[in-house]
Design a protein around this motif. Structure first.
Motif, PDB file in Angstrom:
ATOM      1  N   LEU A   1      -6.480  -1.707   6.689  1.00 45.28           N
ATOM      2  CA  LEU A   1      -5.480  -2.616   7.237  1.00 45.28           C
ATOM      3  C   LEU A   1      -6.106  -3.806   7.944  1.00 45.28           C
ATOM      4  O   LEU A   1      -5.589  -4.931   7.888  1.00 45.28           O
ATOM      5  CB  LEU A   1      -4.561  -1.857   8.205  1.00 45.28           C
ATOM      6  CG  LEU A   1      -3.741  -0.707   7.606  1.00 45.28           C
ATOM      7  CD1 LEU A   1      -2.865  -0.076   8.674  1.00 45.28           C
ATOM      8  CD2 LEU A   1      -2.901  -1.175   6.433  1.00 45.28           C
TER       9      LEU A   1
ATOM     10  N   LEU B   1      -8.086   4.270   7.017  1.00 48.64           N
ATOM     11  CA  LEU B   1      -6.869   3.474   6.860  1.00 48.64           C
ATOM     12  C   LEU B   1      -6.854   2.268   7.798  1.00 48.64           C
ATOM     13  O   LEU B   1      -6.403   1.179   7.419  1.00 48.64           O
ATOM     14  CB  LEU B   1      -5.643   4.349   7.100  1.00 48.64           C
ATOM     15  CG  LEU B   1      -5.392   5.444   6.057  1.00 48.64           C
ATOM     16  CD1 LEU B   1      -4.247   6.355   6.496  1.00 48.64           C
ATOM     17  CD2 LEU B   1      -5.093   4.837   4.690  1.00 48.64           C
TER      18      LEU B   1
ATOM     19  N   VAL C   1      -1.485   7.389   9.383  1.00 49.33           N
ATOM     20  CA  VAL C   1      -0.952   6.052   9.100  1.00 49.33           C
ATOM     21  C   VAL C   1      -0.440   5.395  10.382  1.00 49.33           C
ATOM     22  O   VAL C   1      -0.693   4.212  10.638  1.00 49.33           O
ATOM     23  CB  VAL C   1       0.164   6.124   8.043  1.00 49.33           C
ATOM     24  CG1 VAL C   1       0.883   4.781   7.920  1.00 49.33           C
ATOM     25  CG2 VAL C   1      -0.412   6.523   6.687  1.00 49.33           C
TER      26      VAL C   1
ATOM     27  N   TRP D   1       6.611  -0.667   7.448  1.00 51.28           N
ATOM     28  CA  TRP D   1       6.244   0.582   6.803  1.00 51.28           C
ATOM     29  C   TRP D   1       7.452   1.502   6.727  1.00 51.28           C
ATOM     30  O   TRP D   1       8.443   1.329   7.436  1.00 51.28           O
ATOM     31  CB  TRP D   1       5.075   1.245   7.522  1.00 51.28           C
ATOM     32  CG  TRP D   1       5.399   1.827   8.870  1.00 51.28           C
ATOM     33  CD1 TRP D   1       5.790   1.156   9.976  1.00 51.28           C
ATOM     34  CD2 TRP D   1       5.351   3.202   9.221  1.00 51.28           C
ATOM     35  NE1 TRP D   1       5.985   2.024  11.025  1.00 51.28           N
ATOM     36  CE2 TRP D   1       5.725   3.292  10.578  1.00 51.28           C
ATOM     37  CE3 TRP D   1       5.017   4.366   8.538  1.00 51.28           C
ATOM     38  CZ2 TRP D   1       5.777   4.508  11.252  1.00 51.28           C
ATOM     39  CZ3 TRP D   1       5.060   5.582   9.212  1.00 51.28           C
ATOM     40  CH2 TRP D   1       5.440   5.644  10.547  1.00 51.28           C
TER      41      TRP D   1
ATOM     42  N   ARG E   1       2.246  -1.122  -6.525  1.00 53.18           N
ATOM     43  CA  ARG E   1       1.573  -0.792  -5.277  1.00 53.18           C
ATOM     44  C   ARG E   1       0.143  -0.333  -5.570  1.00 53.18           C
ATOM     45  O   ARG E   1      -0.185   0.096  -6.665  1.00 53.18           O
ATOM     46  CB  ARG E   1       2.309   0.327  -4.530  1.00 53.18           C
ATOM     47  CG  ARG E   1       3.661  -0.073  -3.953  1.00 53.18           C
ATOM     48  CD  ARG E   1       4.209   1.051  -3.076  1.00 53.18           C
ATOM     49  NE  ARG E   1       5.438   0.661  -2.382  1.00 53.18           N
ATOM     50  CZ  ARG E   1       6.655   1.042  -2.744  1.00 53.18           C
ATOM     51  NH1 ARG E   1       6.805   1.837  -3.813  1.00 53.18           N
ATOM     52  NH2 ARG E   1       7.714   0.639  -2.073  1.00 53.18           N
TER      53      ARG E   1
ATOM     54  N   LEU F   1       0.827  -1.202   0.000  1.00 53.36           N
ATOM     55  CA  LEU F   1       0.000   0.000   0.000  1.00 53.36           C
ATOM     56  C   LEU F   1       0.867   1.259   0.000  1.00 53.36           C
ATOM     57  O   LEU F   1       1.819   1.375   0.776  1.00 53.36           O
ATOM     58  CB  LEU F   1      -0.909   0.004   1.230  1.00 53.36           C
ATOM     59  CG  LEU F   1      -1.868   1.192   1.386  1.00 53.36           C
ATOM     60  CD1 LEU F   1      -2.891   1.217   0.262  1.00 53.36           C
ATOM     61  CD2 LEU F   1      -2.568   1.122   2.748  1.00 53.36           C
TER      62      LEU F   1
ATOM     63  N   VAL G   1       3.395  -0.890   3.964  1.00 56.25           N
ATOM     64  CA  VAL G   1       2.829   0.451   3.793  1.00 56.25           C
ATOM     65  C   VAL G   1       3.978   1.429   3.555  1.00 56.25           C
ATOM     66  O   VAL G   1       4.944   1.467   4.319  1.00 56.25           O
ATOM     67  CB  VAL G   1       2.031   0.908   5.035  1.00 56.25           C
ATOM     68  CG1 VAL G   1       1.500   2.335   4.831  1.00 56.25           C
ATOM     69  CG2 VAL G   1       0.876  -0.049   5.317  1.00 56.25           C
TER      70      VAL G   1
ATOM     71  N   ILE H   1      -2.555  -6.580   4.064  1.00 58.51           N
ATOM     72  CA  ILE H   1      -1.621  -5.629   3.481  1.00 58.51           C
ATOM     73  C   ILE H   1      -0.192  -6.065   3.815  1.00 58.51           C
ATOM     74  O   ILE H   1       0.143  -6.317   4.974  1.00 58.51           O
ATOM     75  CB  ILE H   1      -1.881  -4.211   4.014  1.00 58.51           C
ATOM     76  CG1 ILE H   1      -3.305  -3.748   3.656  1.00 58.51           C
ATOM     77  CG2 ILE H   1      -0.847  -3.227   3.478  1.00 58.51           C
ATOM     78  CD1 ILE H   1      -3.566  -3.627   2.172  1.00 58.51           C
TER      79      ILE H   1
END
Length: 237
Positions: free
Chosen positions: A185, A181, A210, A223, A163, A141, A193, A190
Motif C-alpha cells: 500500500l 500488505l 488488512v 475498502w 483486480r 487490490l 482494497v 492502490i
C-alpha cells in the motif's frame, strides 16, 4: 532394531504437507492426500516434523524399524533434480498476464468468458509477491483467503476480474501479513482494497492484517469485505 520413530495418524492428517517440507531427510510424502512415512531408514527420529503439523497427527513411537541411513539420505538428496533456478524459484518470478477483451460477445462467447480465468498477475501468494511489482500500480487490490476461490463458483468473474489478487491462509502460514500488505500500500497507488474471507474464525486474521496495513500506510484507501460461507454463499458484501 527397535528405535524411536515417527507415527502419523491418518485420521487426523488434513494433507496440508507442512510436515513434508519440515522433513529434511525426505522421509515423508503425501500419498492419497495424506502424509505417510515413506521409508523408515530415512527417518532420523528427531521429530522436526512434529511442531510443523497443525492437527497433531504426528507422534513418536518405539517399534522395530530399519536403522537411520544417513548415507542413503545424502545420496538421495544429491540425485534429486533441482526444482529451483540459479536466480531463485521459478514460482516467484513476477509477471503480468495480459488478457484480450471481447467486444460485443455472442452468447456462446459470453458463456466462455464467464468460465475463463481472470488472474492478471503472478505470483499470487502474499508471501511471494514483490511489493514493488509493476502490476500493483494504480491497481484495485483483492486480498483473498486461498479457500475462497474454491468455495465460491463465480469467484473469478465477480471478484478477481480487473483486480490484482493476492491470497493467503493465516492459519496454515502462521504469520501476520500486515507488514507485506503495508509495504504494498505504501509503495503503490492502490485505488481500492477488497477482502474476500471465509466465514471460519481463523480467516479473521487476514482481515486484521488488512486493517493494520490500511492504518499503517498513511493513505485513505476505500475498502470492503466479502464473507463466503463454506457452502459457497456470499454472507456479507
Amino acid at each position: 532394531m527397535k528405535r524411536k520413530i515417527i507415527k502419523i495418524d491418518g485420521t487426523k492428517c488434513d494433507g496440508c504437507g507442512l510436515c513434508v517440507s519440515a522433513c529434511n531427510e525426505g522421509a515423508i510424502g503425501l500419498v492419497g492426500g495424506k502424509a505417510k512415512l515413506l521409508r523408515d531408514d530415512y527417518c532420523d527420529g528427531l521429530g522436526n516434523c512434529l511442531p510443523a503439523c497443525p492437527t497433531g497427527a504426528i507422534s513418536f513411537e518405539a517399534r522395530e524399524a530399519a536403522a537411520f541411513d544417513e548415507a542413503a539420505v545424502n545420496a538421495s538428496k544429491e540425485n534429486k533434480q533441482p526444482d529451483t533456478l540459479a536466480c531463485g524459484c521459478p514460482g516467484t518470478h513476477s509477471k503480468v498476464i495480459e488478457r484480450e477483451s471481447l467486444c460485443e460477445p455472442t452468447q456462446a462467447q459470453a458463456q466462455a468468458v464467464s468460465a475463463e480465468t481472470h488472474l492478471n498477475q503472478w505470483p499470487v501468494q502474499i508471501k511471494l509477491v514483490p511489493p514493488n511489482a509493476a502490476y500493483f500500480k494504480d491497481a484495485d487490490l483483492l486480498v483473498a483467503a486461498d479457500c475462497a476461490a474454491y468455495a465460491y463458483g463465480n469467484f473469478h468473474s465477480e471478484y478477481m476480474k480487473n483486480r490484482i489478487t493476492v491470497i493467503g491462509c493465516p492459519k496454515l502460514d502462521n504469520e501476520d501479513y500486515a507488514e507485506k500488505l503495508t509495504a504494498i500500500l505504501k509503495m503503490n497507488d492502490i485505488k481500492s482494497v477488497t477482502v474476500a474471507r471465509m466465514v471460519v474464525p481463523c480467516c479473521s486474521g487476514i482481515v486484521t492484517a488488512v486493517k493494520t496495513a490500511l492504518q499503517s500506510c498513511g493513505k485513505m484507501i476505500p475498502w470492503q469485505i466479502a464473507t463466503i460461507s463454506t457452502d459457497g454463499k456470499i454472507l456479507e458484501n
